[in-house]
Design a protein around this motif. Structure first.
Motif, PDB file in Angstrom:
ATOM      1  N   GLU A  30      13.684  13.484  -8.203  1.00 48.55           N
ATOM      2  CA  GLU A  30      12.285  13.742  -8.535  1.00 48.55           C
ATOM      3  C   GLU A  30      11.456  12.467  -8.452  1.00 48.55           C
ATOM      4  N   VAL A  31      12.038  11.342  -8.862  1.00 52.11           N
ATOM      5  CA  VAL A  31      11.331  10.061  -8.783  1.00 52.11           C
ATOM      6  C   VAL A  31      11.088   9.696  -7.326  1.00 52.11           C
ATOM      7  N   ARG A  32      12.099   9.860  -6.512  1.00 56.58           N
ATOM      8  CA  ARG A  32      11.966   9.527  -5.088  1.00 56.58           C
ATOM      9  C   ARG A  32      10.908  10.406  -4.419  1.00 56.58           C
ATOM     10  N   ALA A  33      10.914  11.686  -4.759  1.00 52.91           N
ATOM     11  CA  ALA A  33       9.951  12.609  -4.146  1.00 52.91           C
ATOM     12  C   ALA A  33       8.522  12.250  -4.546  1.00 52.91           C
ATOM     13  N   MET A  34       8.339  11.851  -5.796  1.00 52.51           N
ATOM     14  CA  MET A  34       6.994  11.504  -6.250  1.00 52.51           C
ATOM     15  C   MET A  34       6.430  10.335  -5.446  1.00 52.51           C
ATOM     16  N   PHE A  35       7.244   9.313  -5.221  1.00 52.17           N
ATOM     17  CA  PHE A  35       6.722   8.152  -4.498  1.00 52.17           C
ATOM     18  C   PHE A  35       6.539   8.429  -3.010  1.00 52.17           C
ATOM     19  N   GLU A  36       7.326   9.314  -2.456  1.00 52.87           N
ATOM     20  CA  GLU A  36       7.074   9.700  -1.066  1.00 52.87           C
ATOM     21  C   GLU A  36       5.720  10.393  -0.945  1.00 52.87           C
ATOM     22  N   ASP A  37       5.359  11.177  -1.954  1.00 56.03           N
ATOM     23  CA  ASP A  37       4.040  11.803  -1.966  1.00 56.03           C
ATOM     24  C   ASP A  37       2.937  10.755  -2.113  1.00 56.03           C
ATOM     25  N   PHE A  85      10.015  -5.683 -17.520  1.00 52.90           N
ATOM     26  CA  PHE A  85       8.811  -6.497 -17.647  1.00 52.90           C
ATOM     27  C   PHE A  85       8.219  -6.244 -19.037  1.00 52.90           C
ATOM     28  N   ASP A  86       6.965  -5.848 -19.135  1.00 59.04           N
ATOM     29  CA  ASP A  86       6.351  -5.671 -20.448  1.00 59.04           C
ATOM     30  C   ASP A  86       6.797  -4.353 -21.093  1.00 59.04           C
ATOM     31  N   THR A  87       6.657  -4.269 -22.414  1.00 59.81           N
ATOM     32  CA  THR A  87       6.994  -3.015 -23.107  1.00 59.81           C
ATOM     33  C   THR A  87       6.151  -1.851 -22.596  1.00 59.81           C
ATOM     34  N   SER A  88       4.990  -2.159 -22.018  1.00 60.35           N
ATOM     35  CA  SER A  88       4.107  -1.116 -21.478  1.00 60.35           C
ATOM     36  C   SER A  88       4.505  -0.692 -20.070  1.00 60.35           C
ATOM     37  N   GLN A  89       5.646  -1.208 -19.548  1.00 59.44           N
ATOM     38  CA  GLN A  89       6.067  -0.940 -18.175  1.00 59.44           C
ATOM     39  C   GLN A  89       7.512  -0.418 -18.142  1.00 59.44           C
ATOM     40  N   PRO A  90       7.739   0.836 -18.553  1.00 54.67           N
ATOM     41  CA  PRO A  90       9.105   1.381 -18.553  1.00 54.67           C
ATOM     42  C   PRO A  90       9.648   1.570 -17.139  1.00 54.67           C
ATOM     43  N   ASP A  91      10.890   1.116 -16.936  1.00 56.08           N
ATOM     44  CA  ASP A  91      11.516   1.237 -15.620  1.00 56.08           C
ATOM     45  C   ASP A  91      11.856   2.696 -15.314  1.00 56.08           C
ATOM     46  N   LEU A  92      11.614   3.087 -14.069  1.00 59.38           N
ATOM     47  CA  LEU A  92      11.947   4.426 -13.606  1.00 59.38           C
ATOM     48  C   LEU A  92      13.424   4.519 -13.229  1.00 59.38           C
ATOM     49  N   TYR A 143      -1.024   6.849  -9.844  1.00 61.05           N
ATOM     50  CA  TYR A 143      -0.875   6.200  -8.547  1.00 61.05           C
ATOM     51  C   TYR A 143      -1.834   6.751  -7.497  1.00 61.05           C
ATOM     52  N   ARG A 144      -2.550   7.801  -7.816  1.00 63.65           N
ATOM     53  CA  ARG A 144      -3.411   8.456  -6.829  1.00 63.65           C
ATOM     54  C   ARG A 144      -4.882   8.379  -7.214  1.00 63.65           C
ATOM     55  N   ASP A 145      -5.259   7.407  -8.004  1.00 63.63           N
ATOM     56  CA  ASP A 145      -6.658   7.294  -8.402  1.00 63.63           C
ATOM     57  C   ASP A 145      -7.008   5.823  -8.602  1.00 63.63           C
ATOM     58  N   VAL A 146      -8.309   5.540  -8.528  1.00 64.59           N
ATOM     59  CA  VAL A 146      -8.835   4.195  -8.729  1.00 64.59           C
ATOM     60  C   VAL A 146      -9.259   4.055 -10.186  1.00 64.59           C
ATOM     61  N   ASP A 147      -8.907   2.927 -10.799  1.00 60.96           N
ATOM     62  CA  ASP A 147      -9.343   2.693 -12.169  1.00 60.96           C
ATOM     63  C   ASP A 147     -10.864   2.502 -12.184  1.00 60.96           C
ATOM     64  N   ILE A 163      -3.852  -3.239   3.500  1.00 63.79           N
ATOM     65  CA  ILE A 163      -2.546  -3.033   2.866  1.00 63.79           C
ATOM     66  C   ILE A 163      -2.789  -2.902   1.366  1.00 63.79           C
ATOM     67  N   VAL A 164      -2.127  -1.941   0.740  1.00 63.68           N
ATOM     68  CA  VAL A 164      -2.284  -1.760  -0.699  1.00 63.68           C
ATOM     69  C   VAL A 164      -0.954  -2.011  -1.400  1.00 63.68           C
ATOM     70  N   ASP A 165      -1.053  -2.324  -2.674  1.00 60.95           N
ATOM     71  CA  ASP A 165       0.122  -2.607  -3.490  1.00 60.95           C
ATOM     72  C   ASP A 165       0.758  -1.301  -3.950  1.00 60.95           C
ATOM     73  N   LEU A 166       2.062  -1.257  -3.969  1.00 59.65           N
ATOM     74  CA  LEU A 166       2.794  -0.116  -4.511  1.00 59.65           C
ATOM     75  C   LEU A 166       3.722  -0.658  -5.598  1.00 59.65           C
ATOM     76  N   VAL A 167       3.732   0.009  -6.761  1.00 62.65           N
ATOM     77  CA  VAL A 167       4.494  -0.475  -7.917  1.00 62.65           C
ATOM     78  C   VAL A 167       5.534   0.587  -8.284  1.00 62.65           C
ATOM     79  N   PRO A 168       6.698   0.583  -7.623  1.00 60.59           N
ATOM     80  CA  PRO A 168       7.655   1.665  -7.818  1.00 60.59           C
ATOM     81  C   PRO A 168       8.730   1.415  -8.865  1.00 60.59           C
TER      82      PRO A 168
END
Length: 538
Positions: free
Chosen positions: A180-187, A167-174, A69-73, A97-102
Motif C-alpha cells: 500500500e505504501v509503494r502504491a501510494m507513492f507511485e500515484d 529524523f524528527d518526532t514529527s516525521q514517522p518512518d513509513l 503530497y498532492r497539494d501546495v502548502d 524538478i521537485v522534491d519527493l520525501v518517501p
C-alpha cells in the motif's frame, strides 16, 4: 545509452522556496516569488531548477514533514501557482524538478492520524513502524537506534507502543515492506508527472528499507553511510531492497515522454555502493557527497574525483557533482577553514569564524573545478553570488529541529537557509516587498546582492555565468578527464580545455596558451596564485 539525454550534463539550480523570493510580503518565499525571478536563472545559464518541498506541511522540518503530497502548502501558494510556475519555466527553456520525501510522512498526514486512532494491531499501524517497547512495562524503546537529528529514533504514544522516526518526532518512518505504501507513492509520482515536472529529487533515498527485524544498532549516525564500527551496514540505511523500489519508479518515469529523471540523496560510500543506485534501470543520478566533503587539498580532491568517476563507470552512469545545498555549510564558508576542520554541525555565535576572503577565493576555485568535470552539476541558490553562511545567526532565531533535539549543542542548518539578497538598497535586500524575512539576514549582505554583481567583470556571478557558457560551448559535461602529472596542483584536460588548480602556498607557472577563464586574478608574471583555478585552451 543515448548521449542526447538532457540530464547527463545538466547544470541544475536548487531553489529553497522559503528563502528564494517572497511575492506577498509575509517574509516567506513562495511559488509566485520563484516565478518572478526565473529570468535570473536564464541569465545564469542553468538547464533546470529543483525546488525543495512546497507541499502541505506543519513545517516542523521546513517542509520535509509532508502532510499531503498532492497539494501546495498555503505558505507557498496554490496548485494553480505551481502550474503557472511550471509553464513560465518551460517558456524559458527551464526544466523543473521537485522534491519527493518517501522515507517518512508528517505526523499530520492522514495515515498517521489513522494509525493513532485505530490502535495497536490495526492495518493503519502497519503503514509505519510501530512496536512494543522493551522492559517490564514496555517503557524502553524497541532498540537503540538514534535519530539523525539527535536523541532516540523512537517516540512512545499514549497506548504504550513506540513508532520509529529516523529524523524528527514529527516525521514517522513509513513501512516500505507494505504494498500500500509503494502504491501510494507511485500515484504521487504520476500526479506530478501529469502536471509537467521533469523529474524528482528523492530525499533520504538510502533509507526506505530497514533490515528485517530492526536489529539493534548503537553506533553514531554518520554523514556518509558505510560499514562502520560494527563492521556491517547500518540496518536502517542502504539496504538492498531499496533498489526494487527505484526500478519500479524508473518504469513509471520511462512511460512518460521527455526524458523524465530522478536524482537520489543517498549518503552512501564507497563509490561502488553508490553506483548501485544509478544502474541503467534505476535512478538517473545520485548526489556525490564524497566529493562534497573532500578536504581542499590536491590529493584529496583528485582521489574524490577519480573514485567517483571509477565508481559509476561500470554501470554507464554519470557523476553528479555538488558543493553546497540546504543541508550543509555553504562552501564559501566551509572552505574558509584549514582542511580537516569540521563544520558538520553548523557555525554560530561564539564559534571559530571562517576566513571570509580565503573561503571565497577557494570557493570560486572549487566551483571552476566542479564545473569543468564531466557529468551533471548542482548549484545552490546564492552560491553564484559568493554568498557565505550566516555564521553569526542569533541562536534565538534558529528553527532547525537539530538545534532543539541536540539540546542546543548542534547549531544545525539555518545558516545556509537565510533568504538571499537581490537588491542592495531595498528593504530585506529585495527578498520581498515588505522587507520581512523568516530568518534574519546579515547586516552586510548588500555587497552580495545580485544587482551589485550582474554584469560586473570579476564578480562571482559573472564568473559563474561565463563558466556555464564555456562549459556548454566546449561540451565539458560530456567529456572525459585526462590527468597530467602534478604535485601541488591538479592538472587535467577535458576535451579542448585544460584545467589547472593551484592548492600550493606559492604561485604556480601556467603553460603557454590562452586563458579562457580564471577564478581570480593571475599574478603579474602570469602565474596562477594559490587557491585559484584556470581554464586554458588545450
Amino acid at each position: 545509452m543515448s548521449q542526447l539525454l538532457w540530464w547527463r550534463d545538466a547544470v541544475i539550480y536548487q531553489v529553497y522556496p522559503r528563502s528564494f523570493a517572497d511575492a506577498d510580503g509575509d517574509g516567506m518565499g513562495d511559488l509566485r516569488g520563484i516565478a518572478s525571478r526565473l529570468d535570473h536563472l536564464v541569465e545564469l545559464g542553468v538547464d533546470a531548477l529543483w525546488m525543495s518541498p512546497f507541499y502541505r506541511s506543519p513545517q516542523h522540518d521546513a517542509g520535509y514533514d509532508v502532510a499531503d503530497y498532492r497539494d501546495v502548502d498555503p505558505l507557498f501558494g496554490t496548485l494553480a501557482d505551481f502550474d503557472a510556475l511550471v509553464a513560465a519555466a518551460k517558456q524559458r527553456g527551464l526544466r523543473v524538478i521537485v522534491d519527493l520525501v518517501p522515507n517518512h510522512t508528517s505526523t499530520e498526514h492522514e495515515w498517521f492520524k489513522e494509525a493513532l486512532a485505530d490502535g495497536p494491531g490495526s492495518p493503519a499501524r502497519d503503514r509505519y513502524h510501530f512496536y512494543k517497547g522493551l522492559g517490564s512495562d514496555g517503557e524502553l524503546p524497541p532498540n537503540g537506534w538514534q535519530s539523525v537529528f539527535g536523541g532516540s529514533a523512537w517516540t512512545r504514544v499514549p497506548d504504550g507502543e513506540w513508532y520509529l522516526h529516523l529524523f524528527d518526532t514529527s516525521q514517522p518512518d513509513l513501512n516500505w515492506d507494505l504494498p500500500e505504501v509503494r502504491a501510494m507513492f507511485e500515484d504521487v509520482l504520476r500526479f506530478w508527472l501529469d502536471r509537467g515536472v521533469d523529474g524528482f529529487r528523492v530525499d533520504v533515498a538510502h533509507g526506505l528499507i530497514k533490515e528485517s527485524g530492526l536489529p539493534d544498532w548503537t553506533a553514531a549516525q554518520v554523514p556518509i553511510t558505510s560499514p562502520g564500527a560494527e563492521h556491517r551496514t547500518p540496518p536502517m540505511w542502504d539496504q538492498d531492497g531499496v533498489h526494487e523500489v527505484y526500478r519500479s519508479w524508473r518504469r513509471i518515469l520511462d512511460s512518460y515522454p521527455g526524458d523524465r529523471m530522478m536524482v537520489g540523496e543517498a549518503w552512501v560510500a564507497p563509490a561502488e555502493r553508490l553506483a548501485r543506485y544509478v544502474r541503467p534501470d534505476e535512478m538517473n543520478q545520485a548526489f556525490n557527497f564524497d566529493y562534497l566533503m573532500a578536504p581542499w587539498t590536491a590529493a584529496n580532491q583528485r582521489e574524490a574525483i577519480e573514485s567517483s568517476l571509477a565508481g559509476v563507470a561500470p554501470v554507464g552512469a554519470i557523476c553528479t557533482w555538488v558543493l553546497s545545498n540546504h543541508d550543509v555549510v555553504r562552501h564559501a564558508s566551509r572552505l574558509g577553514y584549514e582542511p580537516g576542520y569540521s563544520t558538520q554541525g553548523g557555525i554560530g555565535e561564539g564559534d571559530p569564524q571562517p576566513d571570509e576572503a580565503l573561503g571565497l577565493r577557494r570557493a570560486r576555485a572549487a566551483t571552476l573545478l566542479m564545473l569543468s568535470l564531466p557529468g551533471s552539476a548542482y548549484l545552490y541558490q546564492g552560491e553564484e553570488l559568493g554568498l557565505p553562511e550566516h555564521t553569526t545567526l542569533p541562536d534565538a532565531a534558529r528553527q532547525d529541529p537539530t538545534w532543539f533535539r541536540s539540546n542546543h549543542e548542534v547549531r544545525g542548518r539555518d545558516g545556509c537557509r537565510v533568504p538571499i539578497p537581490w537588491e542592495a538598497d531595498a528593504p530585506g535586500y529585495g527578498f520581498g516587498p515588505s522587507g520581512k524575512a523568516w530568518l534574519p539576514q546579515p547586516s552586510d549582505w548588500a555587497r552580495f546582492a545580485a544587482d551589485r554583481e550582474r554584469g560586473v567583470p570579476g564578480s562571482t556571478m559573472s564568473m559563474y555565468t561565463e563558466a556555464l557558457r564555456l562549459r556548454r560551448t566546449h561540451g565539458l559535461g560530456r567529456g572525459t578527464v585526462a590527468w597530467n602529472d602534478a604535485t601541488d596542483t591538479l592538472d587535467f584536460r577535458n576535451g579542448p580545455v585544460r584545467v589547472i588548480v593551484n592548492f600550493g602556498q606559492v604561485p604556480a607557472p601556467l603553460p603557454p596558451g590562452e586563458v579562457l577563464l580564471a577564478s581570480g586574478n593571475l599574478a603579474a608574471d602570469g602565474s596562477l596564485p594559490p587557491d585559484t583555478t584556470a581554464w586554458l585552451r588545450a
